[in-house]
Scaffold this motif. Structure first.
Motif, mmCIF file in Angstrom:
data_model
loop_
_atom_site.group_PDB
_atom_site.id
_atom_site.type_symbol
_atom_site.label_atom_id
_atom_site.label_comp_id
_atom_site.label_asym_id
_atom_site.label_seq_id
_atom_site.Cartn_x
_atom_site.Cartn_y
_atom_site.Cartn_z
ATOM 1 N N CYS A 60 0.860 -1.181 0.000
ATOM 2 C CA CYS A 60 0.000 0.000 0.000
ATOM 3 C C CYS A 60 0.896 1.230 0.000
ATOM 4 C CB CYS A 60 -0.889 -0.037 1.249
ATOM 5 S SG CYS A 60 -2.032 1.334 1.374
ATOM 6 N N LYS A 61 0.507 2.239 -0.756
ATOM 7 C CA LYS A 61 1.309 3.469 -0.823
ATOM 8 C C LYS A 61 0.912 4.481 0.250
ATOM 9 C CE LYS A 61 3.520 3.530 -5.037
ATOM 10 N NZ LYS A 61 4.914 3.862 -5.079
ATOM 11 N N PHE A 62 -0.368 4.586 0.549
ATOM 12 C CA PHE A 62 -0.868 5.598 1.501
ATOM 13 C C PHE A 62 -1.856 4.960 2.454
ATOM 14 C CE2 PHE A 62 0.018 7.736 -2.547
ATOM 15 C CZ PHE A 62 1.024 8.587 -2.139
ATOM 16 N N PRO A 63 -1.504 4.653 3.676
ATOM 17 C CA PRO A 63 -0.147 4.792 4.228
ATOM 18 C C PRO A 63 0.759 3.697 3.682
ATOM 19 C CG PRO A 63 -1.541 3.721 5.837
ATOM 20 C CD PRO A 63 -2.419 4.071 4.657
ATOM 21 N N ILE A 64 2.034 3.990 3.669
ATOM 22 C CA ILE A 64 2.993 3.041 3.102
ATOM 23 C C ILE A 64 3.014 1.768 3.934
ATOM 24 C CG2 ILE A 64 4.956 4.073 4.353
ATOM 25 C CD1 ILE A 64 5.197 2.750 0.772
ATOM 26 N N LEU A 65 3.001 0.644 3.245
ATOM 27 C CA LEU A 65 3.119 -0.662 3.897
ATOM 28 C C LEU A 65 3.936 -1.563 2.988
ATOM 29 C CD1 LEU A 65 2.436 -2.719 6.128
ATOM 30 C CD2 LEU A 65 0.367 -3.282 4.805
ATOM 31 N N ILE A 66 5.054 -2.043 3.518
ATOM 32 C CA ILE A 66 5.932 -2.952 2.785
ATOM 33 C C ILE A 66 6.066 -4.209 3.630
ATOM 34 C CG2 ILE A 66 8.216 -3.293 1.751
ATOM 35 C CD1 ILE A 66 8.401 -0.169 1.642
ATOM 36 N N THR A 67 5.754 -5.350 3.024
ATOM 37 C CA THR A 67 5.825 -6.604 3.768
ATOM 38 C C THR A 67 6.628 -7.643 2.998
ATOM 39 O OG1 THR A 67 3.852 -7.620 2.806
ATOM 40 C CG2 THR A 67 3.508 -6.209 4.735
#
Length: 159
Positions: A60-67
């Motif tokens: 997800c960009k907004f809010p950023i989520l990197i998994t």
């Protein structure tokens, strides 16, 4: 002589998520390396991630989520690495950056879609986006002619 921030994996450093590198053998890049123009960085390692490490993608960009593929949230490490990358770029006064395409940190135009399926979407990795937001142009290894022209033009303007 203009300095260039570069993804460390492109200089042969084994910092990629899989423990590998992405060395680029190009005569101009080799010359620049010998001239000491490069400022190497791996934003993911700078943010505290180990090598090797599980692959990660932006969910997800907004809010950023990197998994990672198994759902571990690595957003804080990616954001920390992006901040450190910008700090180093500013401190070293780089003219631009050469960063690894498609990376969730370094990709400048397209990144993986978050499904770990190999599909790409428009967008930038967090470190590349941070650099661009702060006025530092980012090129990928797929844009070497544009990088060379940019450096040539900027050096001609300051000569």
């Amino acid at each position: 002589m203009k300095k260039i921030l570069i993804s460390a994996c492109m200089l042969g450093d084994r910092v990629r998520y899989d423990g590998g590198h992405h060395l680029i053998n190009h005569p101009t890049l080799q010359r620049w390396h010998k001239e000491g123009r490069f400022v190497p960085i791996c934003p993911e390692v700078a943010g505290g991630l180990s090598t090797p490490r599980p692959p990660a993608e932006t969910q997800c960009k907004f809010p950023i989520l990197i998994t990672t593929q198994d759902g571990n949230d690595v957003t804080p490490e990616f954001l920390s690495g992006a901040e450190r990358t910008l700090e180093i770029a500013k401190r070293e006064g780089v003219a631009c950056a050469l960063m690894k395409a498609k990376s969730p940190s370094c990709g400048n135009k397209r990144i993986y879609d978050g499904n770990f399926s190999g599909n790409l979407v428009e967008g930038s990795g967090v470190a590349a986006a941070e650099l661009m937001r702060n006025g530092i142009p980012v090129f990928s290894e797929k844009e070497l002619p544009e990088l060379f022209a940019f450096i040539e033009d900027s050096e001609r303007m300051t000569a």
